[in-house]
Design a protein around this motif. Structure first.
Motif, PDB file in Angstrom:
ATOM      1  N   ILE A 222       1.540  -1.146   0.288  1.00 39.12           N
ATOM      2  CA  ILE A 222       0.162  -0.373  -0.183  1.00 39.12           C
ATOM      3  C   ILE A 222       0.763   1.145   0.095  1.00 39.12           C
ATOM      4  O   ILE A 222       1.350   1.260   0.588  1.00 39.12           O
ATOM      5  N   GLN A 223       0.687   1.724  -0.808  1.00 40.71           N
ATOM      6  CA  GLN A 223       1.067   3.032  -0.603  1.00 40.71           C
ATOM      7  C   GLN A 223       0.313   4.789  -0.467  1.00 40.71           C
ATOM      8  O   GLN A 223      -1.036   4.418   0.109  1.00 40.71           O
ATOM      9  N   ALA A 246      -1.262   6.428   9.466  1.00 38.40           N
ATOM     10  CA  ALA A 246       0.231   6.747   8.512  1.00 38.40           C
ATOM     11  C   ALA A 246       0.445   6.639   6.833  1.00 38.40           C
ATOM     12  O   ALA A 246       1.013   7.132   6.219  1.00 38.40           O
ATOM     13  N   LEU A 247      -1.180   5.559   6.634  1.00 36.48           N
ATOM     14  CA  LEU A 247      -1.240   5.541   5.239  1.00 36.48           C
ATOM     15  C   LEU A 247      -1.767   6.966   4.607  1.00 36.48           C
ATOM     16  O   LEU A 247      -0.989   6.903   2.412  1.00 36.48           O
ATOM     17  N   SER A 248      -1.871   7.532   4.948  1.00 28.58           N
ATOM     18  CA  SER A 248      -2.662   8.819   4.049  1.00 28.58           C
ATOM     19  C   SER A 248      -1.192   9.995   3.895  1.00 28.58           C
ATOM     20  O   SER A 248      -1.421  11.457   3.377  1.00 28.58           O
ATOM     21  N   THR A 249       0.075   9.839   5.245  1.00 26.61           N
ATOM     22  CA  THR A 249       1.104  10.940   4.711  1.00 26.61           C
ATOM     23  C   THR A 249       2.577  10.475   4.696  1.00 26.61           C
ATOM     24  O   THR A 249       3.514  10.812   4.455  1.00 26.61           O
ATOM     25  N   LEU A 250       2.556   8.949   3.404  1.00 22.49           N
ATOM     26  CA  LEU A 250       3.403   8.526   3.278  1.00 22.49           C
ATOM     27  C   LEU A 250       4.738   8.963   1.728  1.00 22.49           C
ATOM     28  O   LEU A 250       3.368   9.948   1.576  1.00 22.49           O
ATOM     29  N   ALA A 251       5.372   9.071   2.462  1.00 23.45           N
ATOM     30  CA  ALA A 251       5.826   9.680   1.153  1.00 23.45           C
ATOM     31  C   ALA A 251       6.463   9.284  -0.179  1.00 23.45           C
ATOM     32  O   ALA A 251       5.771   8.270  -0.131  1.00 23.45           O
ATOM     33  N   ASP A 252       7.020  10.222  -1.119  1.00 24.75           N
ATOM     34  CA  ASP A 252       6.523   9.020  -2.747  1.00 24.75           C
ATOM     35  C   ASP A 252       7.611   8.202  -2.162  1.00 24.75           C
ATOM     36  O   ASP A 252       8.607   7.936  -1.240  1.00 24.75           O
ATOM     37  N   GLY A 253       7.686   6.657  -3.122  1.00 22.05           N
ATOM     38  CA  GLY A 253       8.769   5.784  -2.864  1.00 22.05           C
ATOM     39  C   GLY A 253       8.627   4.906  -1.228  1.00 22.05           C
ATOM     40  O   GLY A 253       9.250   3.444  -1.010  1.00 22.05           O
ATOM     41  N   VAL A 254       7.495   5.153  -0.623  1.00 22.73           N
ATOM     42  CA  VAL A 254       7.403   4.857   0.827  1.00 22.73           C
ATOM     43  C   VAL A 254       5.951   3.632   0.526  1.00 22.73           C
ATOM     44  O   VAL A 254       5.276   4.249   0.236  1.00 22.73           O
ATOM     45  N   VAL A 266       8.424   0.243   3.604  1.00 17.57           N
ATOM     46  CA  VAL A 266       9.981  -0.260   2.792  1.00 17.57           C
ATOM     47  C   VAL A 266       9.903   1.197   1.860  1.00 17.57           C
ATOM     48  O   VAL A 266       9.013   1.216   1.739  1.00 17.57           O
ATOM     49  N   ALA A 267      11.433   2.086   2.068  1.00 19.20           N
ATOM     50  CA  ALA A 267      11.217   3.168   1.313  1.00 19.20           C
ATOM     51  C   ALA A 267      12.290   2.541  -0.075  1.00 19.20           C
ATOM     52  O   ALA A 267      13.450   2.319  -0.061  1.00 19.20           O
ATOM     53  N   THR A 268      12.408   2.339  -0.872  1.00 19.55           N
ATOM     54  CA  THR A 268      13.161   2.761  -2.179  1.00 19.55           C
ATOM     55  C   THR A 268      13.930   3.422  -2.773  1.00 19.55           C
ATOM     56  O   THR A 268      12.556   4.835  -3.484  1.00 19.55           O
ATOM     57  N   GLN A 269      14.686   3.461  -2.619  1.00 16.67           N
ATOM     58  CA  GLN A 269      15.565   4.541  -3.417  1.00 16.67           C
ATOM     59  C   GLN A 269      16.276   3.796  -5.074  1.00 16.67           C
ATOM     60  O   GLN A 269      16.524   3.315  -4.948  1.00 16.67           O
ATOM     61  N   PRO A 270      15.704   4.316  -5.794  1.00 15.34           N
ATOM     62  CA  PRO A 270      16.289   3.682  -7.067  1.00 15.34           C
ATOM     63  C   PRO A 270      18.364   4.033  -7.222  1.00 15.34           C
ATOM     64  O   PRO A 270      18.866   4.611  -6.613  1.00 15.34           O
ATOM     65  N   THR A 271      18.359   3.075  -7.823  1.00  4.27           N
ATOM     66  CA  THR A 271      19.899   3.163  -8.838  1.00  4.27           C
ATOM     67  C   THR A 271      20.023   4.238  -9.700  1.00  4.27           C
ATOM     68  O   THR A 271      19.002   5.334 -10.153  1.00  4.27           O
ATOM     69  N   ASP A 272      21.438   4.348  -9.383  1.00  2.00           N
ATOM     70  CA  ASP A 272      21.296   6.163 -11.075  1.00  2.00           C
ATOM     71  C   ASP A 272      21.306   5.024 -12.375  1.00  2.00           C
ATOM     72  O   ASP A 272      20.907   6.146 -12.685  1.00  2.00           O
ATOM     73  N   ALA A 273      21.110   3.937 -12.262  1.00  2.00           N
ATOM     74  CA  ALA A 273      20.910   3.826 -13.637  1.00  2.00           C
ATOM     75  C   ALA A 273      19.165   3.428 -13.511  1.00  2.00           C
ATOM     76  O   ALA A 273      18.696   3.873 -14.682  1.00  2.00           O
ATOM     77  N   SER A 275      17.516   5.648 -11.967  1.00  2.00           N
ATOM     78  CA  SER A 275      17.048   6.916 -12.302  1.00  2.00           C
ATOM     79  C   SER A 275      16.817   7.449 -13.067  1.00  2.00           C
ATOM     80  O   SER A 275      15.951   8.436 -13.900  1.00  2.00           O
ATOM     81  N   GLY A 276      17.937   7.477 -13.702  1.00  2.00           N
ATOM     82  CA  GLY A 276      18.157   8.001 -15.702  1.00  2.00           C
ATOM     83  C   GLY A 276      17.176   7.372 -16.822  1.00  2.00           C
ATOM     84  O   GLY A 276      16.971   7.597 -17.711  1.00  2.00           O
ATOM     85  N   LEU A 277      16.467   5.983 -16.351  1.00  2.00           N
ATOM     86  CA  LEU A 277      14.864   5.569 -17.132  1.00  2.00           C
ATOM     87  C   LEU A 277      13.735   6.215 -16.048  1.00  2.00           C
ATOM     88  O   LEU A 277      13.436   5.731 -16.992  1.00  2.00           O
ATOM     89  N   LEU A 278      14.033   5.762 -15.263  1.00  3.97           N
ATOM     90  CA  LEU A 278      12.233   6.087 -14.556  1.00  3.97           C
ATOM     91  C   LEU A 278      12.413   7.210 -13.575  1.00  3.97           C
ATOM     92  O   LEU A 278      10.806   7.519 -13.650  1.00  3.97           O
ATOM     93  N   GLY A 279      12.868   8.039 -13.442  1.00  2.33           N
ATOM     94  CA  GLY A 279      13.363   9.384 -13.019  1.00  2.33           C
ATOM     95  C   GLY A 279      13.183   9.321 -11.301  1.00  2.33           C
ATOM     96  O   GLY A 279      13.289   7.923 -10.649  1.00  2.33           O
ATOM     97  N   ALA A 280      12.553   9.941 -10.576  1.00  2.00           N
ATOM     98  CA  ALA A 280      12.682  10.270  -9.239  1.00  2.00           C
ATOM     99  C   ALA A 280      11.290   9.272  -8.523  1.00  2.00           C
ATOM    100  O   ALA A 280      10.459   9.127  -9.870  1.00  2.00           O
ATOM    101  N   PRO A 281      10.928   8.786  -7.584  1.00  2.00           N
ATOM    102  CA  PRO A 281      10.508   8.280  -6.923  1.00  2.00           C
ATOM    103  C   PRO A 281       9.080   8.683  -7.276  1.00  2.00           C
ATOM    104  O   PRO A 281       8.903  10.496  -6.505  1.00  2.00           O
ATOM    105  N   ARG A 282       7.831   8.216  -7.463  1.00  2.00           N
ATOM    106  CA  ARG A 282       6.731   9.209  -7.250  1.00  2.00           C
ATOM    107  C   ARG A 282       5.303   8.623  -7.199  1.00  2.00           C
ATOM    108  O   ARG A 282       5.240   7.497  -7.453  1.00  2.00           O
ATOM    109  N   ARG A 283       4.649   9.082  -6.680  1.00  2.00           N
ATOM    110  CA  ARG A 283       3.311   8.185  -6.254  1.00  2.00           C
ATOM    111  C   ARG A 283       1.924   8.019  -7.527  1.00  2.00           C
ATOM    112  O   ARG A 283       1.746   7.640  -7.685  1.00  2.00           O
ATOM    113  N   MET A 284       2.393   9.447  -8.116  1.00  2.00           N
ATOM    114  CA  MET A 284       1.213   9.706  -9.189  1.00  2.00           C
ATOM    115  C   MET A 284       2.235   9.020 -10.576  1.00  2.00           C
ATOM    116  O   MET A 284       2.684  10.055 -11.056  1.00  2.00           O
ATOM    117  N   ASP A 285       1.972   9.101 -12.188  1.00  2.00           N
ATOM    118  CA  ASP A 285       2.620   9.050 -12.956  1.00  2.00           C
ATOM    119  C   ASP A 285       1.126   9.969 -14.000  1.00  2.00           C
ATOM    120  O   ASP A 285       0.186   9.976 -14.199  1.00  2.00           O
TER     121      ASP A 285
END
Length: 285
Positions: A222-223, A246-254, A266-273, A275-285
Motif C-alpha cells: 500500500i502506498q 500513516a497510510l495517508s501521509t506516506l512519502a513518495d517511494g514508501v 519499505v523506502a525504495t531508493q533508485p540506483t543511478d541507472a 533514476s536515469g530510466l524511470l526518474g525520481a520516486p513518485r506516487r502519481m504517473d
C-alpha cells in the motif's frame, strides 16, 4: 639343455606382473638354473620373496588417517550466514535491506495499490535476478522504454495487451513475474500464478475489485492513499490504527507491505541507472 620358457605342469603366475615360483623366468626361483658358460659356477638361487598381498583393482594404497567427523551438537557451527532470497525492493525502518521473495515453488499473488514507478522498479530488479517479466497492460507506451532498455537483444521484458498473455512456461531455472497493469478493474487473467510464476497486480487506487484481490493475495503493498481508502484497507487487512493513520501521509517511494499478521514499511531508493530510466520516486504517473 635349453632354458624352458613355461612353467612345468602348467603352473600359473601368482599375480599380474609379479614373477614367483613356477614362473619359468631364469633366476626367479623356478627350479631351473640360469644358463652359464664353461667352467662358470651357477649362481645361487635367491631367497624366496615374502608373499605379496593382493588388492582388488591393483591400485595404489592411499594414506591411512582418522576420519574427520563432527558430532551432531556441533552442526550449527557449520551453518553459512546467508540472507533472504529474492529481490531487494528497498530498506526498512532500520536501514536493513528489504527482500521480496517472488520466485517460489508455489503460486504467489501480490497486490500493489500504488504508483507505476514502484511496479517498474520491481520489474527491472526482477530481470536483474535472472527472471523473465511479462507485462499485461493497456498503456504499453508507459512500458516501452523500460522494455527496450532491459532487453538488450534478449526478451527479458515482454509487453502484451490485456487478456492476451500467452503461457509462459515458468520453471525453477526460468522463473517468471507477470505484472498486471490493467486499470482499476482488471479482468480475470488468462495467465495466473503458478509454481515459479508470481503475479503482481497494480491498482492505482482502491477499487471495487480490491477486496477480492486482497483476499487472494499472499502479500499486499500500500502506498499513499486517501484517509477513507486507508480506513477501508485497515478493515480488510486488520491493520493497527497507527498504520491506518500513516497510510495517508506516506512519502513518495514508501510502501507498507503487509499481510494479516505482519507489516513492514519499505523506502525504495533508485540506483543511478534506474533514476536515469524511470526518474525520481513518485506516487502519481
Amino acid at each position: 639343455m635349453a632354458t624352458p620358457t613355461t612353467a612345468p605342469n602348467g603352473a600359473g603366475f601368482p599375480g599380474p606382473g609379479f614373477p614367483g615360483p613356477g614362473s619359468g623366468i631364469p633366476g626367479s626361483g623356478s627350479g631351473f638354473p640360469a644358463t652359464t658358460g664353461p667352467g662358470q659356477a651357477p649362481e645361487p638361487e635367491p631367497a624366496p620373496a615374502p608373499p605379496r598381498k593382493q588388492w582388488s583393482g591393483f591400485g595404489l594404497l592411499g594414506p591411512r588417517r582418522q576420519r574427520h567427523e563432527v558430532p551432531p551438537e556441533q552442526f550449527e557451527s557449520l551453518a553459512l550466514p546467508v540472507g533472504d532470497d529474492g529481490i531487494v525492493i528497498g530498506a526498512d525502518g532500520q536501514g536493513q535491506p528489504a527482500v521480496l521473495g517472488l520466485h517460489r515453488p508455489s503460486p504467489f499473488n501480490v497486490l500493489l495499490v500504488g504508483g507505476l514507478w514502484t511496479a517498474q522498479v520491481i520489474g527491472l530488479r526482477a530481470v536483474a535476478t535472472g527472471a523473465r517479466v511479462t507485462v499485461e497492460t493497456g498503456r504499453q507506451q508507459m512500458w516501452t522504454s523500460l522494455a527496450q532498455a532491459a532487453n538488450n537483444n534478449q526478451q527479458c521484458i515482454t509487453l502484451h495487451d490485456v487478456g492476451r498473455v500467452p503461457p509462459q512456461g515458468a520453471s525453477v531455472s526460468s522463473p517468471v513475474l507477470v505484472i498486471r497493469d490493467a486499470g482499476m478493474r482488471p479482468p480475470r487473467g488468462r495467465v495466473t500464478a503458478a509454481p515459479w510464476q508470481s503475479v503482481l497486480t497494480l491498482l492505482p487506487y482502491l477499487s471495487p475489485v480490491a477486496p477480492r484481490l486482497m483476499e487472494n493475495a499472499g502479500l499486499v503493498g500500500i502506498q499513499r492513499v486517501s484517509p477513507d481508502e486507508a480506513a477501508q484497507i485497515g478493515r480488510i487487512m486488520g491493520l493497527p490504527a497507527v498504520d491506518v493513520s500513516a497510510l495517508s501521509t506516506l512519502a513518495d517511494g514508501v510502501t507498507l507491505w503487509c499481510t494479516r499478521h505482519a507489516q513492514l514499511y519499505v523506502a525504495t531508493q533508485p540506483t543511478d541507472a534506474e533514476s536515469g530510466l524511470l526518474g525520481a520516486p513518485r506516487r502519481m504517473d
